[in-house]
Design a protein around this motif. Structure first.
Motif: not given
Length: 302
Positions: A55-61
């Protein structure tokens, strides 16, 4: 509109229920059929299968696309929708205020307003019910058009109870134009202009031949009636109105009065009446009254 096919990146796999029948391998070791099949499946699977993004990687992207496109959005939810054929990631985000966005990691990156997408799809389906409308926003938080219209109207200074709204189109510079419908009074078209908003009342638009879908003649008459309150023309039972234009002295409105002579009112920027001109003597004001028939001026007897 973003022309992206949202392909599913990660597919869930379900294992069949194997019968626990005993079998024997080549070395004489007895194993269950389920164990044997599981072992063969492991051998077929790639050893370095990538993990799904967190979820953190999706938000960062998603945030990277927002930053690159200078899009103002405080993310409250982000989801990875898929990839295009060119391996460009498609994200959807909802925002703390305003509309959500579909975000594409193309070159250059793209951020498309969910409300703009929905409006474009509505128009396409009106022309062809089977039209391919492309990717659309699906997060429940992005089903918030009325809240956005209400917030935009407040920011623009449209003081009314918003009951309807729509996207009209876009100006030459790309600014999205919204129509705001108001309960019981005249509506407006608004668009962001730099740090502020441009507002054009529906009465003014009507004078230029445009039509507001969500404003009725009765609501416009009520608006001018409210302007006349406290003035010399307060007794006018307004039945029709028209916007005549404005100059350095103010804006001019004509009102037809039920059972009485019509008038032209000049108002200031706060819509307070500054002067009232009866139609009988207002022929020099913007060409005179058009909604009220006035008798010709009396000629002296010869």
């Amino acid at each position: 509109m973003i022309a992206v096919t949202a392909a599913v990146l990660i597919s869930g796999l379900t294992s069949p229920a194997f019968a626990q029948r005993s079998t024997q391998d080549q070395d004489g070791v007895r194993v269950t059929e389920a164990q044997s099949r599981t072992s063969r499946n492991r051998e077929r699977q790639p050893r370095n299968q990538p993990k799904p993004p967190s979820a953190e990687e999706i938000q960062a992207g998603a945030q990277a696309v927002l930053t690159a496109t200078n899009t103002d959005c405080q993310i409250t939810e982000a989801t990875l929708r898929g990839q295009s054929a060119a391996k460009e990631s498609l994200y959807e985000v909802s925002c703390a205020s305003g509309p959500g966005y579909l975000l594409l990691t193309s070159t250059p990156p793209q951020a498309t307003d969910c409300m703009v997408l929905a409006s474009s799809a509505e128009q396409a389906r009106a022309r062809d019910p089977n039209a391919d409308v492309g990717s659309q926003c699906t997060l429940p938080a992005n089903d918030n058009a009325m809240a956005v219209f209400t917030a935009y109207a407040k920011e623009a200074g449209v003081a009314c109870t918003v009951d309807q709204g729509r996207i009209v189109g876009a100006k030459s510079g790309g600014a999205v134009v919204y129509e705001i419908g108001c309960a019981g009074v005249d509506g407006a078209q608004i668009n962001k202009a730099g740090a502020g908003w441009e507002v054009v009342d529906c009465l003014e638009l009507a004078s230029a031949g445009s039509t507001c879908r969500f404003t009725t003649p009765q609501e416009q008459a009520a608006t001018v009636k409210a302007m006349l309150a406290g003035s010399d023309a307060a007794s006018c039972d307004v039945t029709q109105v028209r916007y005549m234009g404005k100059n350095a002295n103010g804006a001019f409105y004509e009102a037809a009065c039920n059972g009485a002579d019509g008038l032209i009112a000049r108002v200031n920027t706060e819509n307070a009446v500054q002067q009232v001109y009866p139609c009988a003597t207002a022929s020099q004001i913007g060409g005179g009254c058009k909604l009220t028939t006035t008798p010709p001026a009396a000629t002296p007897n010869s």
